[in-house]
Design a protein around this motif. Structure first.
Motif, PDB file in Angstrom:
ATOM      1  N   ILE A 109       0.848  -1.181   0.000  1.00 17.96           N
ATOM      2  CA  ILE A 109       0.000   0.000   0.000  1.00 17.96           C
ATOM      3  C   ILE A 109       0.885   1.232   0.000  1.00 17.96           C
ATOM      4  CG2 ILE A 109      -1.845   1.248   1.167  1.00 17.96           C
ATOM      5  CD1 ILE A 109      -2.738  -1.379   2.414  1.00 17.96           C
ATOM      6  N   SER A 110       0.703   2.070  -1.001  1.00 18.81           N
ATOM      7  CA  SER A 110       1.506   3.273  -1.160  1.00 18.81           C
ATOM      8  C   SER A 110       1.097   4.348  -0.154  1.00 18.81           C
ATOM      9  CB  SER A 110       1.337   3.813  -2.589  1.00 18.81           C
ATOM     10  OG  SER A 110       1.881   5.101  -2.723  1.00 18.81           O
ATOM     11  N   ASN A 111       1.964   5.331  -0.003  1.00 20.44           N
ATOM     12  CA  ASN A 111       1.639   6.478   0.841  1.00 20.44           C
ATOM     13  C   ASN A 111       0.413   7.225   0.340  1.00 20.44           C
ATOM     14  OD1 ASN A 111       3.878   6.018   2.507  1.00 20.44           O
ATOM     15  ND2 ASN A 111       5.228   7.231   1.198  1.00 20.44           N
ATOM     16  N   ASP A 112       0.125   7.119  -0.971  1.00 17.03           N
ATOM     17  CA  ASP A 112      -1.028   7.831  -1.530  1.00 17.03           C
ATOM     18  C   ASP A 112      -2.277   6.955  -1.606  1.00 17.03           C
ATOM     19  OD1 ASP A 112      -0.773   6.189  -3.799  1.00 17.03           O
ATOM     20  OD2 ASP A 112       0.391   7.668  -4.907  1.00 17.03           O
ATOM     21  N   GLY A 113      -2.229   5.763  -1.026  1.00 14.27           N
ATOM     22  CA  GLY A 113      -3.393   4.883  -1.005  1.00 14.27           C
ATOM     23  C   GLY A 113      -3.450   3.875  -2.127  1.00 14.27           C
ATOM     24  N   THR A 114      -2.566   4.001  -3.111  1.00 18.06           N
ATOM     25  CA  THR A 114      -2.512   3.011  -4.192  1.00 18.06           C
ATOM     26  C   THR A 114      -2.147   1.644  -3.622  1.00 18.06           C
ATOM     27  OG1 THR A 114      -1.878   4.693  -5.814  1.00 18.06           O
ATOM     28  CG2 THR A 114      -1.328   2.411  -6.335  1.00 18.06           C
ATOM     29  N   ARG A 115      -2.801   0.616  -4.121  1.00 18.49           N
ATOM     30  CA  ARG A 115      -2.520  -0.753  -3.676  1.00 18.49           C
ATOM     31  C   ARG A 115      -1.978  -1.567  -4.845  1.00 18.49           C
ATOM     32  NH1 ARG A 115      -6.042  -2.768   0.955  1.00 18.49           N
ATOM     33  NH2 ARG A 115      -6.933  -0.875   1.875  1.00 18.49           N
ATOM     34  N   LYS A 116      -0.956  -2.358  -4.574  1.00 16.92           N
ATOM     35  CA  LYS A 116      -0.421  -3.264  -5.588  1.00 16.92           C
ATOM     36  C   LYS A 116      -0.469  -4.680  -5.050  1.00 16.92           C
ATOM     37  CE  LYS A 116       4.059  -3.457  -6.627  1.00 16.92           C
ATOM     38  NZ  LYS A 116       5.366  -3.138  -7.250  1.00 16.92           N
ATOM     39  N   TRP A 117      -1.050  -5.573  -5.839  1.00 16.73           N
ATOM     40  CA  TRP A 117      -1.114  -6.980  -5.457  1.00 16.73           C
ATOM     41  C   TRP A 117      -0.218  -7.802  -6.373  1.00 16.73           C
ATOM     42  CZ3 TRP A 117      -6.142  -4.568  -6.060  1.00 16.73           C
ATOM     43  CH2 TRP A 117      -6.723  -4.216  -4.831  1.00 16.73           C
ATOM     44  N   LEU A 118       0.598  -8.641  -5.773  1.00 12.07           N
ATOM     45  CA  LEU A 118       1.359  -9.647  -6.508  1.00 12.07           C
ATOM     46  C   LEU A 118       0.527 -10.916  -6.482  1.00 12.07           C
ATOM     47  CD1 LEU A 118       4.096 -10.314  -7.917  1.00 12.07           C
ATOM     48  CD2 LEU A 118       4.871 -11.169  -5.697  1.00 12.07           C
ATOM     49  N   LEU A 119       0.157 -11.409  -7.654  1.00 14.36           N
ATOM     50  CA  LEU A 119      -0.790 -12.518  -7.770  1.00 14.36           C
ATOM     51  C   LEU A 119      -0.112 -13.737  -8.376  1.00 14.36           C
ATOM     52  CD1 LEU A 119      -3.812 -10.526  -9.234  1.00 14.36           C
ATOM     53  CD2 LEU A 119      -3.278 -10.967  -6.829  1.00 14.36           C
ATOM     54  N   ARG A 120      -0.289 -14.882  -7.724  1.00 17.96           N
ATOM     55  CA  ARG A 120       0.271 -16.133  -8.221  1.00 17.96           C
ATOM     56  C   ARG A 120      -0.787 -16.880  -9.019  1.00 17.96           C
ATOM     57  NH1 ARG A 120       3.177 -18.864  -3.785  1.00 17.96           N
ATOM     58  NH2 ARG A 120       4.807 -17.450  -4.507  1.00 17.96           N
ATOM     59  N   LEU A 121      -0.373 -17.416 -10.173  1.00 16.04           N
ATOM     60  CA  LEU A 121      -1.277 -18.101 -11.080  1.00 16.04           C
ATOM     61  C   LEU A 121      -1.113 -19.604 -10.947  1.00 16.04           C
ATOM     62  CD1 LEU A 121      -0.408 -15.881 -14.167  1.00 16.04           C
ATOM     63  CD2 LEU A 121      -2.254 -15.509 -12.525  1.00 16.04           C
ATOM     64  N   PRO A 122      -2.190 -20.340 -10.739  1.00 16.10           N
ATOM     65  CA  PRO A 122      -2.077 -21.800 -10.626  1.00 16.10           C
ATOM     66  C   PRO A 122      -1.728 -22.432 -11.962  1.00 16.10           C
ATOM     67  CG  PRO A 122      -4.377 -21.149 -10.669  1.00 16.10           C
ATOM     68  CD  PRO A 122      -3.581 -19.876 -10.618  1.00 16.10           C
ATOM     69  N   SER A 123      -1.059 -23.582 -11.908  1.00 14.47           N
ATOM     70  CA  SER A 123      -0.704 -24.312 -13.128  1.00 14.47           C
ATOM     71  C   SER A 123      -0.890 -25.802 -12.896  1.00 14.47           C
ATOM     72  CB  SER A 123       0.749 -24.024 -13.521  1.00 14.47           C
ATOM     73  OG  SER A 123       1.135 -24.848 -14.605  1.00 14.47           O
ATOM     74  N   GLY A 124      -1.281 -26.487 -13.953  1.00 13.13           N
ATOM     75  CA  GLY A 124      -1.436 -27.930 -13.868  1.00 13.13           C
ATOM     76  C   GLY A 124      -0.166 -28.689 -14.184  1.00 13.13           C
ATOM     77  N   ASP A 125       0.919 -27.979 -14.497  1.00 16.30           N
ATOM     78  CA  ASP A 125       2.193 -28.614 -14.818  1.00 16.30           C
ATOM     79  C   ASP A 125       3.126 -28.491 -13.626  1.00 16.30           C
ATOM     80  OD1 ASP A 125       4.630 -29.467 -15.784  1.00 16.30           O
ATOM     81  OD2 ASP A 125       4.400 -28.506 -17.735  1.00 16.30           O
ATOM     82  N   ALA A 126       3.377 -29.601 -12.950  1.00 17.59           N
ATOM     83  CA  ALA A 126       4.209 -29.582 -11.748  1.00 17.59           C
ATOM     84  C   ALA A 126       5.645 -29.173 -12.046  1.00 17.59           C
ATOM     85  CB  ALA A 126       4.188 -30.958 -11.080  1.00 17.59           C
TER      86      ALA A 126
END
Length: 403
Positions: free
Chosen positions: A101-118
């Motif tokens: 969460i930035s000082n100006d209220g901006t939010r950044k999410w790091l998102l993990r993507l599921p995969s069917g390949d182990a």
């Protein structure tokens, strides 16, 4: 600051080749499927054709209007159908690995993507929410990495791993609503939503992932679900000319063009795709864009680079080039990132540039940099989280899981 000539060096390749293709998990998510595809999945679990239309509408309501995270929440759907769906499918979205969460209220999410390949590494993308007094804008990614190599863009320094699926694109909007508690019954001083606008300006070139982006945005704009108006959805492209007309015809969103230079020689350096689709060809595609009008102007994004593209001569040529196009010019102060060879134009020069464009009859707002302190601003989405230690990533993830 290096001179423009010194910056040119070896020409960057126009496009990157994806390193991987998507492999769905053993139990794929229903998010991102069209109504026809949902009907097919219902048929796979034995729902008779005469019931499928009703069940599809129920699923659509629960997934996209109420934001259900499991089939158990879908109380209007028969228990037998819910059980059958849960055995084969999920309604999972990308996993929030970290929230900043930035000082100006901006939010950044790091998102993990599921995969069917182990054997494949779990890939991650970034999504940014920018709150303002009259709107809340969500910046959504379309690729893991980026096809292109724009010289001033942090994301462009990454490899192109793969395109996102429609479900992974829609999933970013759903994650934002989850994190902001922004589903069906939300009430705010400015209406009933915190996420009011979507911009396809995150990681990746949307028009090199056309089908998935189209399918995702049609879901996002569907009035019986997420319901964000197409006039509040903006698709930004670096100039994939053959797909610009298709975007107008098949998506109908607002169009933004990452222009950044008014001469082919310089744009070839800043946006190497220009060597394939030069400025004149790109601007003709804009003149022909379906639905473009004074009420639906095309936005031209122009990052301000000190001593590179910020002279009054550049401003004059910009005005000349855009003649006849219903346009707005969005001036973007360059957002620095580690290792960048460019600098932001001086504020006085930005104001002079903006004033000339404005006096020529074009709206020329200067975009206020948001989220710079967390590398969430325009052109910065190659997250510092890539460089964090395992301990730091674990701590950020714990914070993200605390609502």
């Amino acid at each position: 600051m290096s001179s423009t000539a010194e910056l040119r060096g070896t020409a960057a390749p126009l496009e990157k080749t994806p390193l991987e293709t998507y492999v769905p998990p053993a139990k794929p998510s229903l998010i991102g499927l069209s109504r026809a595809e949902l009907a097919e999945r219902l048929g796979e679990i034995g729902v008779p054709p005469r019931q499928q239309k009703m069940r599809v509408q129920q699923l659509w309501h629960w997934i996209y209007f109420r934001g259900a995270r499991s089939f158990d929440e879908m109380t209007s759907v028969s228990k037998e159908t819910r059980t059958g769906l849960a055995e084969r499918f999920t309604v999972d979205r990308p996993e929030v690995v970290a929230e900043q969460i930035s000082n100006d209220g901006t939010r950044k999410w790091l998102l993990r993507l599921p995969s069917g390949d182990a054997l494949q590494k779990a890939h991650e993308v970034e999504c940014v929410y920018i709150p303002e007094t009259d709107r809340g804008t969500l910046c959504v990614s379309s690729q893991v990495g980026c096809t292109l190599n724009c010289a001033f863009c942090h994301t462009g320094t990454q490899r192109l791993v793969r395109n996102l699926t429609a479900g992974e694109i829609v999933g970013q909007v759903m994650v934002a609503r989850d994190r902001l508690n922004d589903w069906a019954d939300r009430e705010t001083p400015h209406g009933n939503r915190l996420v009011t606008n979507v911009v396809m300006m995150g990681m990746g070139e949307p028009l090199y992932n056309f089908d998935a982006v189209r399918d995702a945005l049609l879901i996002v704009s569907d009035n019986e679900g997420i319901g964000i108006s197409r006039r509040r959805i903006t698709l930004s492209t670096s100039g994939v000319v053959p797909n610009i007309a298709r975007a107008g015809e098949e998506i109908g969103a607002m169009l933004a063009i990452s222009l950044h230079a008014v001469r082919d020689e310089l744009r070839n350096e800043l946006v190497p795709l220009n060597r394939k689709y030069p400025i004149a060809e790109l601007l003709q595609a804009c003149r022909d864009y379906p639905g473009a009008s004074n009420a639906r102007r095309i936005t031209f994004e122009y990052v301000m680079l000190k001593g590179v593209n910020d002279s009054l001569d550049d401003a004059k040529l910009l005005v000349k080039l855009l003649k006849g196009i219903p346009a707005k010019i969005n001036l973007i102060p360059f957002n620095p990132w580690p290792g960048s060879r460019y600098e932001c134009s001086d504020w006085e020069q930005i104001e002079k540039f903006s004033e000339y464009v404005f006096n020529a009859g074009y709206s020329s707002p200067v975009r206020t940099p948001r989220g710079r302190d967390i590398l969430a601003a325009c052109g910065q989405l190659k997250s510092e989280t890539e460089k964090l230690s395992a301990r730091e990533r674990q701590a950020l993830r714990a914070m993200a899981m605390t609502d």
